[in-house]
Design a protein around this motif. Structure first.
Motif, PDB file in Angstrom:
ATOM      1  N   ILE A 122      16.918  21.623 -27.143  1.00 23.46           N
ATOM      2  CA  ILE A 122      16.949  21.779 -25.688  1.00 23.46           C
ATOM      3  C   ILE A 122      16.455  20.463 -25.096  1.00 23.46           C
ATOM      4  O   ILE A 122      15.317  20.054 -25.348  1.00 23.46           O
ATOM      5  CB  ILE A 122      16.047  22.937 -25.206  1.00 23.46           C
ATOM      6  N   ASN A 123      17.312  19.785 -24.323  1.00 24.37           N
ATOM      7  CA  ASN A 123      16.936  18.467 -23.783  1.00 24.37           C
ATOM      8  C   ASN A 123      17.620  18.278 -22.431  1.00 24.37           C
ATOM      9  O   ASN A 123      18.654  17.635 -22.321  1.00 24.37           O
ATOM     10  CB  ASN A 123      17.324  17.358 -24.754  1.00 24.37           C
ATOM     11  N   GLU A 124      17.026  18.854 -21.402  1.00 31.47           N
ATOM     12  CA  GLU A 124      17.606  18.851 -20.050  1.00 31.47           C
ATOM     13  C   GLU A 124      16.832  17.872 -19.179  1.00 31.47           C
ATOM     14  O   GLU A 124      15.621  18.004 -18.995  1.00 31.47           O
ATOM     15  CB  GLU A 124      17.551  20.279 -19.483  1.00 31.47           C
ATOM     16  N   ALA A 125      17.546  16.895 -18.635  1.00 32.10           N
ATOM     17  CA  ALA A 125      16.893  15.748 -18.005  1.00 32.10           C
ATOM     18  C   ALA A 125      15.959  16.141 -16.870  1.00 32.10           C
ATOM     19  O   ALA A 125      14.902  15.538 -16.686  1.00 32.10           O
ATOM     20  CB  ALA A 125      17.952  14.766 -17.494  1.00 32.10           C
ATOM     21  N   GLY A 126      16.314  17.184 -16.092  1.00 31.56           N
ATOM     22  CA  GLY A 126      15.490  17.528 -14.952  1.00 31.56           C
ATOM     23  C   GLY A 126      14.305  18.407 -15.275  1.00 31.56           C
ATOM     24  O   GLY A 126      13.432  18.628 -14.430  1.00 31.56           O
ATOM     25  N   ASN A 127      14.257  18.928 -16.511  1.00 30.21           N
ATOM     26  CA  ASN A 127      13.173  19.805 -16.961  1.00 30.21           C
ATOM     27  C   ASN A 127      13.026  21.034 -16.063  1.00 30.21           C
ATOM     28  O   ASN A 127      11.923  21.538 -15.855  1.00 30.21           O
ATOM     29  CB  ASN A 127      11.849  19.054 -17.037  1.00 30.21           C
ATOM     30  N   LEU A 128      14.157  21.528 -15.537  1.00 29.82           N
ATOM     31  CA  LEU A 128      14.139  22.684 -14.649  1.00 29.82           C
ATOM     32  C   LEU A 128      14.940  23.857 -15.209  1.00 29.82           C
ATOM     33  O   LEU A 128      14.643  25.011 -14.900  1.00 29.82           O
ATOM     34  CB  LEU A 128      14.711  22.303 -13.271  1.00 29.82           C
ATOM     35  N   ASP A 129      15.971  23.574 -15.981  1.00 37.41           N
ATOM     36  CA  ASP A 129      16.889  24.613 -16.438  1.00 37.41           C
ATOM     37  C   ASP A 129      16.308  25.412 -17.588  1.00 37.41           C
ATOM     38  O   ASP A 129      15.453  24.926 -18.347  1.00 37.41           O
ATOM     39  CB  ASP A 129      18.224  24.006 -16.870  1.00 37.41           C
ATOM     40  N   ALA A 130      16.778  26.660 -17.728  1.00 41.27           N
ATOM     41  CA  ALA A 130      16.327  27.546 -18.801  1.00 41.27           C
ATOM     42  C   ALA A 130      17.536  28.117 -19.527  1.00 41.27           C
ATOM     43  O   ALA A 130      18.566  28.415 -18.916  1.00 41.27           O
ATOM     44  CB  ALA A 130      15.475  28.681 -18.241  1.00 41.27           C
ATOM     45  N   TRP A 131      17.376  28.280 -20.837  1.00 44.90           N
ATOM     46  CA  TRP A 131      18.392  28.917 -21.672  1.00 44.90           C
ATOM     47  C   TRP A 131      17.828  30.212 -22.220  1.00 44.90           C
ATOM     48  O   TRP A 131      16.806  30.213 -22.913  1.00 44.90           O
ATOM     49  CB  TRP A 131      18.835  27.975 -22.793  1.00 44.90           C
ATOM     50  N   LEU A 132      18.486  31.324 -21.874  1.00 45.88           N
ATOM     51  CA  LEU A 132      18.001  32.660 -22.203  1.00 45.88           C
ATOM     52  C   LEU A 132      18.762  33.209 -23.406  1.00 45.88           C
ATOM     53  O   LEU A 132      20.001  33.280 -23.385  1.00 45.88           O
ATOM     54  CB  LEU A 132      18.180  33.614 -21.015  1.00 45.88           C
ATOM     55  N   SER A 134      12.922  18.898 -23.307  1.00 44.20           N
ATOM     56  CA  SER A 134      12.837  19.046 -21.865  1.00 44.20           C
ATOM     57  C   SER A 134      13.660  20.257 -21.476  1.00 44.20           C
ATOM     58  O   SER A 134      14.707  20.517 -22.068  1.00 44.20           O
ATOM     59  CB  SER A 134      13.357  17.783 -21.162  1.00 44.20           C
ATOM     60  N   GLY A 135      13.196  21.012 -20.487  1.00 48.37           N
ATOM     61  CA  GLY A 135      13.839  22.272 -20.168  1.00 48.37           C
ATOM     62  C   GLY A 135      13.110  23.425 -20.846  1.00 48.37           C
ATOM     63  O   GLY A 135      12.075  23.239 -21.489  1.00 48.37           O
ATOM     64  N   GLN A 136      13.671  24.621 -20.718  1.00 44.87           N
ATOM     65  CA  GLN A 136      12.986  25.817 -21.204  1.00 44.87           C
ATOM     66  C   GLN A 136      13.893  26.627 -22.130  1.00 44.87           C
ATOM     67  O   GLN A 136      15.050  26.879 -21.811  1.00 44.87           O
ATOM     68  CB  GLN A 136      12.573  26.693 -20.021  1.00 44.87           C
TER      69      GLN A 136
END
Length: 199
Positions: free
Chosen positions: A120-130, A146-148
């Protein structure tokens, strides 16, 4: 290697597509309705969702062989349990999000098929993967940079056969109980590392 650029791919015929180790860059969805994709050692960038199978054919008529490829997905992955098959190979699937300023929720649905390495490597550190399955399996390493990653409980498990690294973002369970089960079958050693402030 040279790259193929296109908006989206929809494969609906019972044929075989070999990427021949070329890099594939999509701005839209990768939909594998029927047939086989052999990803080899390509890098495949999916601009939105990766969908494998559509729930119509049985047994598996849509087969994604990941090989040693790197598959990067902005949004969600959906493997249909009826007619889709994801063969993890030795590569890595990375969820990267849209990089915008909104907090988006995406889903990971594997219906019994495993990842090899998952990142998990999302640049904005806001998104989540459920996680959507009662058990999600990672045969190799899990890295949250980064990210959740949200286990999306209660009563959901993540079976991990390699190392766990959290260098940013977060792993949470939503509603307890949820479990990360360390199941390395070799001699190891296996490692848990956390190198981010406040995560």
């Amino acid at each position: 290697n040279s790259a193929m650029f296109t908006q989206a791919i929809a494969i609906k015929a019972a044929s075989t597509l070999n990427t021949n180790n070329l890099n594939v860059d999509l701005t839209g969805t990768f939909s594998l309705v029927a047939g086989t994709v052999n990803a080899g050692s390509s890098t495949i960038d999916v601009g939105t969702d990766l969908n494998i199978g559509d729930g119509v054919g049985t047994p598996a008529t849509a087969i994604f062989n990941a090989g040693s490829s790197g598959v990067r997905i902005k949004n969600s992955i959906m493997r249909n349990a009826t007619d889709g098959s994801f063969s993890a190979g030795t590569g890595t699937v990375t969820f990267i999000g849209n990089g915008d300023v909104a907090a988006n929720n995406y889903t990971i649905t594997m219906n019994g098929n495993a990842f090899n390495h998952l990142t998990i490597n999302e640049a904005g550190n806001l998104d989540a993967w459920l996680l959507q399955d009662s058990t999600t399996s990672v045969n190799g390493n899990l890295s949250v940079m980064s990210g959740q990653l949200n286990l999306n409980g209660p009563n959901r498990d993540l079976d991990l056969y390699g190392n766990l690294s959290e260098s940013g973002g977060s792993i949470n369970g939503a509603t307890l109980p949820t479990w990360i089960n360390f199941k390395g079958s070799g001699a190891g050693p296996y490692n848990i590392s956390k190198s981010c402030a406040g995560c």
